[in-house]
Design a protein around this motif. Structure first.
Motif, PDB file in Angstrom:
ATOM      1  N   ARG A  21       0.599  -1.007  -0.023  1.00 27.54           N
ATOM      2  CA  ARG A  21       0.222   0.108  -0.091  1.00 27.54           C
ATOM      3  C   ARG A  21       0.897   1.308   0.085  1.00 27.54           C
ATOM      4  NH1 ARG A  21      -0.158   2.324   4.681  1.00 27.54           N
ATOM      5  NH2 ARG A  21      -2.230   2.941   5.951  1.00 27.54           N
ATOM      6  N   GLN A  22       1.790   1.246   0.213  1.00 27.43           N
ATOM      7  CA  GLN A  22       2.623   1.888  -0.041  1.00 27.43           C
ATOM      8  C   GLN A  22       3.740   2.525  -1.509  1.00 27.43           C
ATOM      9  OE1 GLN A  22       6.016   0.775   3.230  1.00 27.43           O
ATOM     10  NE2 GLN A  22       4.738   2.697   4.450  1.00 27.43           N
ATOM     11  N   LEU A  23       3.424   1.350  -2.180  1.00 25.19           N
ATOM     12  CA  LEU A  23       4.261   1.974  -3.643  1.00 25.19           C
ATOM     13  C   LEU A  23       3.578   2.839  -4.273  1.00 25.19           C
ATOM     14  CD1 LEU A  23       5.270   1.163  -6.443  1.00 25.19           C
ATOM     15  CD2 LEU A  23       2.710   0.412  -6.794  1.00 25.19           C
ATOM     16  N   ALA A  24       2.354   4.031  -4.341  1.00 19.66           N
ATOM     17  CA  ALA A  24       1.796   5.122  -5.072  1.00 19.66           C
ATOM     18  C   ALA A  24       3.053   5.983  -4.001  1.00 19.66           C
ATOM     19  CB  ALA A  24       1.041   5.378  -4.253  1.00 19.66           C
ATOM     20  N   ALA A  25       3.605   6.285  -2.892  1.00 17.39           N
ATOM     21  CA  ALA A  25       3.804   7.361  -1.978  1.00 17.39           C
ATOM     22  C   ALA A  25       5.082   7.190  -2.711  1.00 17.39           C
ATOM     23  CB  ALA A  25       3.743   6.968  -0.661  1.00 17.39           C
ATOM     24  N   ALA A  26       5.580   6.071  -2.745  1.00 14.45           N
ATOM     25  CA  ALA A  26       6.982   6.072  -3.474  1.00 14.45           C
ATOM     26  C   ALA A  26       7.251   6.606  -4.342  1.00 14.45           C
ATOM     27  CB  ALA A  26       7.702   4.291  -3.009  1.00 14.45           C
ATOM     28  N   ALA A  27       6.367   6.073  -5.336  1.00 23.55           N
ATOM     29  CA  ALA A  27       6.557   6.085  -6.889  1.00 23.55           C
ATOM     30  C   ALA A  27       6.274   8.030  -6.282  1.00 23.55           C
ATOM     31  CB  ALA A  27       5.539   5.835  -7.266  1.00 23.55           C
ATOM     32  N   PHE A  28       5.357   8.312  -5.923  1.00 19.54           N
ATOM     33  CA  PHE A  28       5.045   9.922  -5.301  1.00 19.54           C
ATOM     34  C   PHE A  28       7.189  10.618  -5.127  1.00 19.54           C
ATOM     35  CE2 PHE A  28       4.196  13.899  -3.411  1.00 19.54           C
ATOM     36  CZ  PHE A  28       3.038  14.342  -4.174  1.00 19.54           C
ATOM     37  N   TYR A  29       7.354  10.027  -4.029  1.00 23.84           N
ATOM     38  CA  TYR A  29       8.742  10.580  -3.504  1.00 23.84           C
ATOM     39  C   TYR A  29       9.513  10.800  -4.592  1.00 23.84           C
ATOM     40  CZ  TYR A  29       7.073  10.298   1.023  1.00 23.84           C
ATOM     41  OH  TYR A  29       6.051  11.075   2.533  1.00 23.84           O
ATOM     42  N   ILE A  30       9.857   9.499  -5.409  1.00 27.46           N
ATOM     43  CA  ILE A  30      10.977   9.185  -6.729  1.00 27.46           C
ATOM     44  C   ILE A  30      10.745  10.058  -7.365  1.00 27.46           C
ATOM     45  CG2 ILE A  30      11.919   7.923  -8.380  1.00 27.46           C
ATOM     46  CD1 ILE A  30      11.290   5.073  -6.449  1.00 27.46           C
ATOM     47  N   ARG A  31       9.262  10.067  -7.477  1.00 26.84           N
ATOM     48  CA  ARG A  31       9.615  11.520  -9.168  1.00 26.84           C
ATOM     49  C   ARG A  31      10.022  12.890  -8.524  1.00 26.84           C
ATOM     50  NH1 ARG A  31       4.582  15.026 -10.472  1.00 26.84           N
ATOM     51  NH2 ARG A  31       3.951  14.316  -8.121  1.00 26.84           N
ATOM     52  N   ARG A  32       9.014  12.838  -7.547  1.00 25.45           N
ATOM     53  CA  ARG A  32      10.607  14.673  -6.292  1.00 25.45           C
ATOM     54  C   ARG A  32      11.379  14.713  -7.085  1.00 25.45           C
ATOM     55  NH1 ARG A  32       9.391  19.566  -6.239  1.00 25.45           N
ATOM     56  NH2 ARG A  32      10.157  20.159  -4.261  1.00 25.45           N
ATOM     57  N   ALA A  33      11.981  13.190  -6.412  1.00 25.76           N
ATOM     58  CA  ALA A  33      13.372  13.669  -6.321  1.00 25.76           C
ATOM     59  C   ALA A  33      14.289  13.540  -7.554  1.00 25.76           C
ATOM     60  CB  ALA A  33      14.275  12.295  -5.644  1.00 25.76           C
ATOM     61  N   HIS A  34      12.954  12.965  -9.190  1.00 24.86           N
ATOM     62  CA  HIS A  34      13.989  13.528 -10.307  1.00 24.86           C
ATOM     63  C   HIS A  34      13.907  14.570  -9.983  1.00 24.86           C
ATOM     64  CE1 HIS A  34      14.303  12.885 -14.408  1.00 24.86           C
ATOM     65  NE2 HIS A  34      14.925  12.222 -14.326  1.00 24.86           N
ATOM     66  N   GLU A  35      12.714  15.188  -9.672  1.00 23.84           N
ATOM     67  CA  GLU A  35      13.138  16.200 -10.506  1.00 23.84           C
ATOM     68  C   GLU A  35      13.502  17.353  -9.178  1.00 23.84           C
ATOM     69  OE1 GLU A  35       8.660  18.195  -8.397  1.00 23.84           O
ATOM     70  OE2 GLU A  35       7.657  16.710 -10.635  1.00 23.84           O
ATOM     71  N   ILE A  36      13.890  16.937  -8.387  1.00 28.19           N
ATOM     72  CA  ILE A  36      14.660  17.726  -7.625  1.00 28.19           C
ATOM     73  C   ILE A  36      16.855  17.929  -8.679  1.00 28.19           C
ATOM     74  CG2 ILE A  36      16.320  17.834  -5.496  1.00 28.19           C
ATOM     75  CD1 ILE A  36      13.555  16.997  -4.081  1.00 28.19           C
ATOM     76  N   TYR A  37      16.633  16.364  -8.264  1.00 30.58           N
ATOM     77  CA  TYR A  37      17.770  15.965  -9.371  1.00 30.58           C
ATOM     78  C   TYR A  37      18.134  17.192 -10.846  1.00 30.58           C
ATOM     79  CZ  TYR A  37      21.112  14.121 -12.239  1.00 30.58           C
ATOM     80  OH  TYR A  37      22.386  13.482 -13.301  1.00 30.58           O
ATOM     81  N   GLU A  38      16.949  17.078 -11.625  1.00 27.94           N
ATOM     82  CA  GLU A  38      16.835  17.878 -12.580  1.00 27.94           C
ATOM     83  C   GLU A  38      17.207  19.943 -12.356  1.00 27.94           C
ATOM     84  OE1 GLU A  38      15.165  17.416 -15.946  1.00 27.94           O
ATOM     85  OE2 GLU A  38      16.485  14.855 -15.478  1.00 27.94           O
ATOM     86  N   ARG A  39      16.707  19.853 -11.346  1.00 25.59           N
ATOM     87  CA  ARG A  39      16.891  21.321 -11.426  1.00 25.59           C
ATOM     88  C   ARG A  39      18.407  21.794 -10.280  1.00 25.59           C
ATOM     89  NH1 ARG A  39      11.719  22.424  -7.704  1.00 25.59           N
ATOM     90  NH2 ARG A  39      10.055  21.825  -9.133  1.00 25.59           N
ATOM     91  N   GLY A  40      18.954  20.914 -10.500  1.00 21.12           N
ATOM     92  CA  GLY A  40      20.775  20.999  -9.975  1.00 21.12           C
ATOM     93  C   GLY A  40      21.065  21.620  -8.808  1.00 21.12           C
ATOM     94  N   ARG A  41      22.361  21.457  -8.637  1.00 20.21           N
ATOM     95  CA  ARG A  41      22.506  21.054  -6.978  1.00 20.21           C
ATOM     96  C   ARG A  41      22.949  23.423  -5.895  1.00 20.21           C
ATOM     97  NH1 ARG A  41      27.255  17.353  -5.267  1.00 20.21           N
ATOM     98  NH2 ARG A  41      26.797  16.025  -6.981  1.00 20.21           N
ATOM     99  N   THR A  42      22.318  24.053  -7.599  1.00 22.95           N
ATOM    100  CA  THR A  42      22.130  24.968  -6.915  1.00 22.95           C
ATOM    101  C   THR A  42      21.290  25.982  -7.160  1.00 22.95           C
ATOM    102  OG1 THR A  42      23.015  26.137  -9.191  1.00 22.95           O
ATOM    103  CG2 THR A  42      24.814  25.799  -8.221  1.00 22.95           C
ATOM    104  N   ARG A  43      19.392  25.173  -7.422  1.00 25.99           N
ATOM    105  CA  ARG A  43      18.644  25.202  -6.624  1.00 25.99           C
ATOM    106  C   ARG A  43      18.899  26.151  -5.787  1.00 25.99           C
ATOM    107  NH1 ARG A  43      19.383  20.329  -4.806  1.00 25.99           N
ATOM    108  NH2 ARG A  43      17.910  19.684  -3.027  1.00 25.99           N
TER     109      ARG A  43
END
Length: 127
Positions: free
Chosen positions: A95-117
């Motif tokens: 039942r935690q699958l959707a939440a984990a996918a939500f967090y992973i998608r957000r982590a990818h967005e953060i990565y795309e913005r770079g370290r100087t975000r």
């Protein structure tokens, strides 16, 4: 051994782990998981790691790019601070699958913005 072989040791969490691995690879567009000690790190874009545990307990520890304040917290999957600049959570139930996918998608967005975000919070709003 590859990540899918290791995830197959998780009994009822195997399909969840495989879905998360597939999702991560789809976000990374050609990225693959590479073994680094006990963790599987998404390369070349290091925005997520998966660490399957199956010997004593069955869960998947996830490390995510970004600080906990940059994620909208979901009650079904608590998130906490991890290594410098990263957050962590542990999937213990399907039942935690959707939440984990939500967090992973957000982590990818953060990565795309770079370290100087400029770190920004996230919230889920029902309208």
């Amino acid at each position: 051994m590859n990540i899918r072989n290791e995830l197959s040791n998780l009994s009822e969490l195997t399909s969840i782990g495989l879905a998360l691995a597939d999702f991560c690879e789809a976000l990374a567009e050609g990225g693959l998981f590479e073994r680094s000690d006990a963790r599987w790190v998404m390369r070349p874009n290091n925005f997520v790691t998966l660490e399957p545990h199956w010997k004593r307990v069955k869960n998947i520890a996830i490390s995510l790019r970004g600080k906990p304040e940059e994620f909208a917290p979901l009650p079904e999957l608590p998130i906490k601070a991890g290594m410098s600049g990263y957050s962590e959570c542990k999937v213990e139930s399907p039942r935690q699958l959707a939440a984990a996918a939500f967090y992973i998608r957000r982590a990818h967005e953060i990565y795309e913005r770079g370290r100087t975000r400029l770190p920004k919070g996230q919230k889920v709003v029902e309208t």
